[in-house]
Design an enzyme around this catalytic site. Structure first.
Site, PDB file in Angstrom:
ATOM      1  N   HIS A 115       0.815  -1.220   0.000  1.00 32.24           N
ATOM      2  CA  HIS A 115       0.000   0.000   0.000  1.00 32.24           C
ATOM      3  C   HIS A 115       0.845   1.265   0.000  1.00 32.24           C
ATOM      4  O   HIS A 115       0.405   2.304  -0.501  1.00 32.24           O
ATOM      5  CB  HIS A 115      -0.927   0.012   1.218  1.00 32.24           C
ATOM      6  CG  HIS A 115      -2.046  -0.981   1.123  1.00 32.24           C
ATOM      7  ND1 HIS A 115      -2.955  -0.990   0.094  1.00 32.24           N
ATOM      8  CD2 HIS A 115      -2.395  -2.010   1.942  1.00 32.24           C
ATOM      9  CE1 HIS A 115      -3.824  -1.969   0.269  1.00 32.24           C
ATOM     10  NE2 HIS A 115      -3.511  -2.606   1.373  1.00 32.24           N
ATOM     11  N   ASP A 167      -0.820  -2.784   5.667  1.00 33.76           N
ATOM     12  CA  ASP A 167       0.155  -3.584   4.934  1.00 33.76           C
ATOM     13  C   ASP A 167       0.464  -4.830   5.764  1.00 33.76           C
ATOM     14  O   ASP A 167       0.728  -4.737   6.972  1.00 33.76           O
ATOM     15  CB  ASP A 167       1.424  -2.776   4.657  1.00 33.76           C
ATOM     16  CG  ASP A 167       1.367  -2.088   3.303  1.00 33.76           C
ATOM     17  OD1 ASP A 167       0.593  -2.552   2.435  1.00 33.76           O
ATOM     18  OD2 ASP A 167       2.091  -1.100   3.095  1.00 33.76           O
TER      19      ASP A 167
END
Length: 340
Positions: free
Chosen positions: A225, A252
């Site tokens: 991300h 993440d």
């Protein structure tokens, strides 16, 4: 003492249920504040896990087992969840069996029978988001203490739990095939403005030795991300203006420590509670101190003047440790002591 703290936290939470509709209102006057006693010596120990709710699969049960062992060793006071508590699309309602299958039936160790303070992640918003805030879940498992944004004061520290999902504009404008439960959140701008105002006021009033912010989304990350630009633009200035020490997140599916180059804030990702994203890496402008693209969790031990973070993998092995002295101490201390 731990049982007393758990009872106090639960009592405070139940006392707020009478005003539960206000917790979801965009114009709430202030953040809900819960009190949790530190240990008799003033210290505090806790675990942090995120992105876990997969009914035991993707090594969730394995991580949970090691959390139980570490939790016993550290005599933890509570657990923090950084969100995405139930995959793939949150809960369907308060009667969804996924709640017990992914939470109650998985985190069974004696040491984990403490309060769990939880924020919502983007996957939680894809289901019935309000179900996770419901007192019905508390009747099923009293550990589960979830609100959108709130404060936990544990004497030496104020934890500011922040609802970060509404910040990401793409969930509103380009949801693709996903549905987001924006009840009590829309309109976005008003909700975010009120939340930032409430956070700023609460942080200014805080006299705790440590100020720690917990959210789901990454602020700084080198995984899939990456950085969340909306949080950097809107939330980070509030943290910097109020002397926040640490930002802790999930989102993440990895473990990370990133040190800011332009402020004292340290960023920690603990999103390895189940499925991990192997092989994703994209460097950013800040200083990467530690990165592990596998499953695991984090512990945090706090004293009045020192904080120690430890990352563990799914086998309970220590991967990385970092210690820092409080920047608010009135006497001279080294700025930090890192163990890498």
């Amino acid at each position: 003492m731990a049982q007393g703290s758990a009872a106090m936290a639960a009592a405070a939470f139940f006392a707020l249920l009478a005003v539960a509709p206000l917790l979801c209102a965009p114009a709430a006057a202030e953040l809900v504040r819960l009190e949790h006693l530190a240990k008799n010596d003033g210290s505090l120990s806790l675990l942090v896990v995120g992105d876990w709710g997969r009914k035991g699969t993707y090594n969730q049960s394995r991580v949970a087992h090691q959390m139980g062992k570490v939790g016993e060793q550290l005599n933890i006071d509570f657990v923090i969840s950084t969100g995405d508590n139930f995959y793939e699309n949150g809960l369907t309602g308060t009667d969804d069996q996924a709640f017990e299958q992914s939470f109650t039936d998985i985190y069974t160790a004696k040491s984990l029978q403490k309060p769990w303070y939880l924020v919502l992640g983007n996957h939680d918003y894809r289901g019935d988001a309000l179900a996770q805030l419901s007192p019905v879940l508390q009747k099923i498992d009293s550990r589960f203490i979830c609100m959108k944004s709130f404060i936990v004061n544990a004497e030496i520290v104020d934890f500011f739990f922040v609802d970060t999902t509404p910040f990401q504009l793409k969930y509103w404008t380009h949801p693709k095939d996903d549905h987001y439960d924006w009840r009590g959140v829309a309109p976005r701008e008003k909700y975010i403005n009120n939340l930032l105002k409430d956070l700023d006021e609460a942080m200014k009033k805080s006299s705790a030795a440590w100020k720690i912010v917990v959210g789901h989304h990454t602020m700084r990350s080198v995984s899939d991300h990456g950085d969340t630009k909306e949080l950097l633009q809107l939330l980070l200035p509030v943290l910097q203006a109020n002397g926040v020490d640490f930002y802790i997140n999930g989102h993440d599916h990895c473990l990370e420590h990133i040190s800011s180059r332009d402020s004292p804030i340290q960023y920690f990702t603990s999103g390895g509670g189940s499925r991990a994203w192997r092989g994703f890496f994209q460097p950013n402008e800040d200083k990467l101190k530690f990165f592990y693209d596998g499953q695991g969790f984090m512990s945090l031990q706090l004293q009045q003047d020192q904080a120690e973070f430890t990352f563990y993998d799914a086998d309970g092995n220590i991967l990385y440790q970092y210690s820092q002295w409080s920047l608010r101490e009135t006497y001279l201390r080294p700025s930090y002591v890192a163990k890498e």
